[in-house]
Design a protein around this motif. Sequence first.
Motif, PDB file in Angstrom:
ATOM      1  N   PRO A  74      22.796   9.427  34.441  1.00 40.72           N
ATOM      2  CA  PRO A  74      23.931   8.514  34.599  1.00 40.72           C
ATOM      3  C   PRO A  74      23.818   7.538  35.764  1.00 40.72           C
ATOM      4  O   PRO A  74      24.380   6.457  35.705  1.00 40.72           O
ATOM      5  CB  PRO A  74      25.129   9.453  34.783  1.00 40.72           C
ATOM      6  N   ASN A  75      23.089   7.854  36.800  1.00 43.40           N
ATOM      7  CA  ASN A  75      22.999   6.978  37.965  1.00 43.40           C
ATOM      8  C   ASN A  75      21.693   6.198  38.019  1.00 43.40           C
ATOM      9  O   ASN A  75      21.286   5.772  39.091  1.00 43.40           O
ATOM     10  CB  ASN A  75      23.167   7.787  39.250  1.00 43.40           C
ATOM     11  N   HIS A  76      21.014   6.008  36.887  1.00 47.33           N
ATOM     12  CA  HIS A  76      19.753   5.259  36.927  1.00 47.33           C
ATOM     13  C   HIS A  76      20.038   3.773  37.106  1.00 47.33           C
ATOM     14  O   HIS A  76      21.089   3.269  36.715  1.00 47.33           O
ATOM     15  CB  HIS A  76      18.908   5.527  35.673  1.00 47.33           C
ATOM     16  N   ASP A  77      19.108   3.105  37.729  1.00 46.64           N
ATOM     17  CA  ASP A  77      19.228   1.670  37.992  1.00 46.64           C
ATOM     18  C   ASP A  77      18.863   0.915  36.718  1.00 46.64           C
ATOM     19  O   ASP A  77      17.708   0.877  36.314  1.00 46.64           O
ATOM     20  CB  ASP A  77      18.295   1.277  39.136  1.00 46.64           C
ATOM     21  N   GLU A  78      19.850   0.332  36.083  1.00 50.19           N
ATOM     22  CA  GLU A  78      19.641  -0.296  34.777  1.00 50.19           C
ATOM     23  C   GLU A  78      18.790  -1.567  34.857  1.00 50.19           C
ATOM     24  O   GLU A  78      18.243  -1.996  33.849  1.00 50.19           O
ATOM     25  CB  GLU A  78      20.981  -0.575  34.102  1.00 50.19           C
ATOM     26  N   GLU A  79      18.674  -2.152  36.029  1.00 52.33           N
ATOM     27  CA  GLU A  79      17.848  -3.353  36.168  1.00 52.33           C
ATOM     28  C   GLU A  79      16.375  -3.021  36.343  1.00 52.33           C
ATOM     29  O   GLU A  79      15.510  -3.794  35.943  1.00 52.33           O
ATOM     30  CB  GLU A  79      18.324  -4.187  37.360  1.00 52.33           C
ATOM     31  N   ARG A  80      16.072  -1.868  36.945  1.00 56.28           N
ATOM     32  CA  ARG A  80      14.675  -1.529  37.227  1.00 56.28           C
ATOM     33  C   ARG A  80      14.078  -0.488  36.281  1.00 56.28           C
ATOM     34  O   ARG A  80      12.870  -0.273  36.312  1.00 56.28           O
ATOM     35  CB  ARG A  80      14.542  -1.036  38.676  1.00 56.28           C
ATOM     36  N   VAL A  81      14.901   0.179  35.460  1.00 53.85           N
ATOM     37  CA  VAL A  81      14.394   1.128  34.471  1.00 53.85           C
ATOM     38  C   VAL A  81      14.372   0.405  33.135  1.00 53.85           C
ATOM     39  O   VAL A  81      15.410   0.089  32.562  1.00 53.85           O
ATOM     40  CB  VAL A  81      15.269   2.403  34.397  1.00 53.85           C
ATOM     41  N   TYR A  82      13.173   0.140  32.648  1.00 55.38           N
ATOM     42  CA  TYR A  82      13.000  -0.653  31.429  1.00 55.38           C
ATOM     43  C   TYR A  82      13.000   0.224  30.184  1.00 55.38           C
ATOM     44  O   TYR A  82      12.840   1.447  30.261  1.00 55.38           O
ATOM     45  CB  TYR A  82      11.685  -1.439  31.506  1.00 55.38           C
ATOM     46  N   ALA A  83      13.140  -0.409  29.035  1.00 59.23           N
ATOM     47  CA  ALA A  83      13.112   0.306  27.753  1.00 59.23           C
ATOM     48  C   ALA A  83      11.770   1.024  27.570  1.00 59.23           C
ATOM     49  O   ALA A  83      11.729   2.133  27.040  1.00 59.23           O
ATOM     50  CB  ALA A  83      13.375  -0.658  26.600  1.00 59.23           C
ATOM     51  N   SER A  84      10.680   0.418  28.033  1.00 59.09           N
ATOM     52  CA  SER A  84       9.366   1.061  27.904  1.00 59.09           C
ATOM     53  C   SER A  84       9.309   2.357  28.711  1.00 59.09           C
ATOM     54  O   SER A  84       8.698   3.333  28.283  1.00 59.09           O
ATOM     55  CB  SER A  84       8.261   0.107  28.357  1.00 59.09           C
ATOM     56  N   ASP A  85       9.973   2.395  29.871  1.00 65.02           N
ATOM     57  CA  ASP A  85      10.036   3.615  30.678  1.00 65.02           C
ATOM     58  C   ASP A  85      10.814   4.703  29.940  1.00 65.02           C
ATOM     59  O   ASP A  85      10.408   5.864  29.914  1.00 65.02           O
ATOM     60  CB  ASP A  85      10.702   3.348  32.033  1.00 65.02           C
ATOM     61  N   MET A  86      11.926   4.318  29.349  1.00 65.80           N
ATOM     62  CA  MET A  86      12.752   5.274  28.625  1.00 65.80           C
ATOM     63  C   MET A  86      11.998   5.814  27.410  1.00 65.80           C
ATOM     64  O   MET A  86      12.061   7.014  27.115  1.00 65.80           O
ATOM     65  CB  MET A  86      14.072   4.631  28.213  1.00 65.80           C
ATOM     66  N   LYS A  87      11.275   4.961  26.699  1.00 68.89           N
ATOM     67  CA  LYS A  87      10.481   5.397  25.551  1.00 68.89           C
ATOM     68  C   LYS A  87       9.426   6.408  25.980  1.00 68.89           C
ATOM     69  O   LYS A  87       9.207   7.420  25.320  1.00 68.89           O
ATOM     70  CB  LYS A  87       9.795   4.200  24.884  1.00 68.89           C
TER      71      LYS A  87
END
Length: 165
Positions: free
Chosen positions: A96-109
């Motif tokens: 819930p507290n991840h930085d949405e600007e620096r965590v990209y979709a590729s990281d989440m994948k």
Amino acid sequence: MNLKGLVAVSGKPGLYKIIGQNKSGFVLESLDEQKAKLIVNLTTAKLASLEDITVFGDDDDIKLATIFENMKSSASIPDPKADGTTLRKYFREVAPNHDEERVYASDMKKIITWFSLIKDLPLFTENPEGEAEAAQSEAAVEPEPTAVEEAKPVKKAAKKTKKAE
């Protein structure tokens, strides 16, 4: 969760377990069904240990193990090939507290793919070594004191005398 010895190799898909070391690098085994062996030269490849990986957070960085724990208790995990908005919505639940600007979709994948690789492994349910030792030391009961033995007198060594010649 014990992530010790699991690594990601730059330029190689999937995850690997360190099974040995030689003078030029590490011997790795893939975690997929093939169990392929790989020798990685440290001068040409970069290894990232899963226990050391963190995700950018708003306040503090979030450890990957924490995200995996949240994913384990999550009801459903999206497909790693899902669109970015679906992945972002899911990541708002598990991190819930991840930085949405620096965590990209590729990281989440990548994190979701890693989770799907290791979720069925036995080490996924193990405690890390440090936590296991702490749990064992807390569970250890101190033995009751026993009667102290009396100190035995120490025998003195016999003095040797030199013969006069």
